[in-house]
Design a protein around this motif. Sequence first.
Motif, mmCIF file in Angstrom:
data_model
loop_
_atom_site.group_PDB
_atom_site.id
_atom_site.type_symbol
_atom_site.label_atom_id
_atom_site.label_comp_id
_atom_site.label_asym_id
_atom_site.label_seq_id
_atom_site.Cartn_x
_atom_site.Cartn_y
_atom_site.Cartn_z
ATOM 1 N N LYS A 202 -6.298 0.353 -2.771
ATOM 2 C CA LYS A 202 -6.069 1.751 -3.137
ATOM 3 C C LYS A 202 -5.897 2.610 -1.888
ATOM 4 O O LYS A 202 -5.004 3.466 -1.841
ATOM 5 N N ALA A 203 -6.713 2.382 -0.864
ATOM 6 C CA ALA A 203 -6.605 3.154 0.379
ATOM 7 C C ALA A 203 -5.264 2.896 1.071
ATOM 8 O O ALA A 203 -4.638 3.822 1.590
ATOM 9 N N VAL A 204 -4.810 1.646 1.067
ATOM 10 C CA VAL A 204 -3.509 1.318 1.660
ATOM 11 C C VAL A 204 -2.395 1.973 0.851
ATOM 12 O O VAL A 204 -1.481 2.587 1.419
ATOM 13 N N ASP A 205 -2.470 1.883 -0.471
ATOM 14 C CA ASP A 205 -1.473 2.529 -1.335
ATOM 15 C C ASP A 205 -1.400 4.030 -1.070
ATOM 16 O O ASP A 205 -0.312 4.603 -0.959
ATOM 17 N N GLU A 206 -2.568 4.670 -0.969
ATOM 18 C CA GLU A 206 -2.603 6.121 -0.721
ATOM 19 C C GLU A 206 -2.037 6.465 0.648
ATOM 20 O O GLU A 206 -1.317 7.457 0.793
ATOM 21 N N ALA A 207 -2.359 5.659 1.648
ATOM 22 C CA ALA A 207 -1.828 5.903 2.994
ATOM 23 C C ALA A 207 -0.308 5.816 2.984
ATOM 24 O O ALA A 207 0.376 6.656 3.593
ATOM 25 N N LEU A 208 0.221 4.831 2.308
ATOM 26 C CA LEU A 208 1.669 4.684 2.226
ATOM 27 C C LEU A 208 2.303 5.843 1.474
ATOM 28 O O LEU A 208 3.314 6.403 1.915
ATOM 29 N N ALA A 209 1.709 6.223 0.351
ATOM 30 C CA ALA A 209 2.270 7.307 -0.463
ATOM 31 C C ALA A 209 2.242 8.643 0.284
ATOM 32 O O ALA A 209 3.188 9.426 0.179
ATOM 33 N N GLU A 210 1.182 8.900 1.035
ATOM 34 C CA GLU A 210 1.030 10.199 1.678
ATOM 35 C C GLU A 210 1.664 10.280 3.067
ATOM 36 O O GLU A 210 2.038 11.360 3.505
ATOM 37 N N HIS A 211 1.772 9.144 3.769
ATOM 38 C CA HIS A 211 2.147 9.209 5.180
ATOM 39 C C HIS A 211 3.372 8.386 5.581
ATOM 40 O O HIS A 211 3.789 8.462 6.730
ATOM 41 N N VAL A 212 3.905 7.591 4.683
ATOM 42 C CA VAL A 212 5.054 6.754 5.036
ATOM 43 C C VAL A 212 6.204 7.132 4.117
ATOM 44 O O VAL A 212 6.129 6.937 2.912
ATOM 45 N N GLY A 213 7.256 7.658 4.710
ATOM 46 C CA GLY A 213 8.389 8.116 3.923
ATOM 47 C C GLY A 213 9.498 7.088 3.848
ATOM 48 O O GLY A 213 10.408 7.121 4.653
ATOM 49 N N ALA B 61 -7.370 3.080 17.477
ATOM 50 C CA ALA B 61 -6.773 4.036 16.539
ATOM 51 C C ALA B 61 -6.450 5.355 17.227
ATOM 52 O O ALA B 61 -5.416 5.972 16.962
ATOM 53 N N MET B 62 -7.318 5.769 18.132
ATOM 54 C CA MET B 62 -7.149 7.069 18.775
ATOM 55 C C MET B 62 -6.118 7.050 19.903
ATOM 56 O O MET B 62 -5.526 8.077 20.210
ATOM 57 N N LYS B 63 -5.872 5.888 20.505
ATOM 58 C CA LYS B 63 -5.004 5.831 21.687
ATOM 59 C C LYS B 63 -3.652 5.156 21.469
ATOM 60 O O LYS B 63 -2.778 5.248 22.318
ATOM 61 N N ASN B 64 -3.472 4.454 20.370
ATOM 62 C CA ASN B 64 -2.264 3.641 20.197
ATOM 63 C C ASN B 64 -1.513 3.993 18.924
ATOM 64 O O ASN B 64 -2.115 4.327 17.911
ATOM 65 N N ALA B 65 -0.183 3.854 18.985
ATOM 66 C CA ALA B 65 0.710 4.010 17.831
ATOM 67 C C ALA B 65 0.389 5.263 17.006
ATOM 68 O O ALA B 65 0.000 5.175 15.848
ATOM 69 N N PRO B 66 0.564 6.450 17.580
ATOM 70 C CA PRO B 66 0.194 7.671 16.876
ATOM 71 C C PRO B 66 0.940 7.909 15.562
ATOM 72 O O PRO B 66 0.441 8.618 14.694
ATOM 73 N N ALA B 67 2.095 7.310 15.388
ATOM 74 C CA ALA B 67 2.857 7.516 14.151
ATOM 75 C C ALA B 67 2.401 6.615 13.006
ATOM 76 O O ALA B 67 2.812 6.807 11.866
ATOM 77 N N VAL B 68 1.557 5.642 13.305
ATOM 78 C CA VAL B 68 1.106 4.693 12.285
ATOM 79 C C VAL B 68 -0.187 5.207 11.649
ATOM 80 O O VAL B 68 -1.180 5.429 12.346
ATOM 81 N N PRO B 69 -0.204 5.388 10.333
ATOM 82 C CA PRO B 69 -1.453 5.773 9.667
ATOM 83 C C PRO B 69 -2.483 4.651 9.823
ATOM 84 O O PRO B 69 -2.155 3.475 9.662
#
Length: 161
Positions: A123-134, A72-80
């Motif tokens: 719910k966590a996936v839904d929130e990640a998409l709503a907040e971080h994926v445009g 998580a810390m080293k790969n794909a920085p744009a992916v929540p």
Amino acid sequence: MSSFRVLLADNDHDNLKTNAEFLRLMGYEVVTTETPDETITLLEEEWVHVAVLDMRLSLNEDEKDRSGLQIAMKNAPAVPKLILTAFPTFQDVAEAMRPTRRSLPPVINYLSKQESDLNDLAKAVDEALAEHVGLNQALQIDWRCVSSAQLVNLLEPTLSS
């Protein structure tokens, strides 16, 4: 919702299968990996909107294993990224959610396997998409031209003159 692609990475095959099936029922396209190498390769070669990574992706019995967190810390920085773990510690949470120079912290949420259920995961996936994926799910493109000349005129009006 089917246009959203979620990566699930977990070395516990049964847990991985259960979580993947549930998220598919919720309408997500789900890709799965069971090892750190598979996970890194997928993050480097394919696109996902959200990644859910097991903290101990190499070996559950190794209390020093933080392979999912390291990915998580080293790969794909744009992916929540969400960390799903049976072994949460305050130090790991604080380290992973610390702001960085990037637009996202390495991890945006933690879920405890003991305290969370499938609905909490969704719910966590839904929130990640709503907040971080445009993504504009309502976007529609209506191509009504009947000839290539009309298409050229729509794209570059000065070409048809």
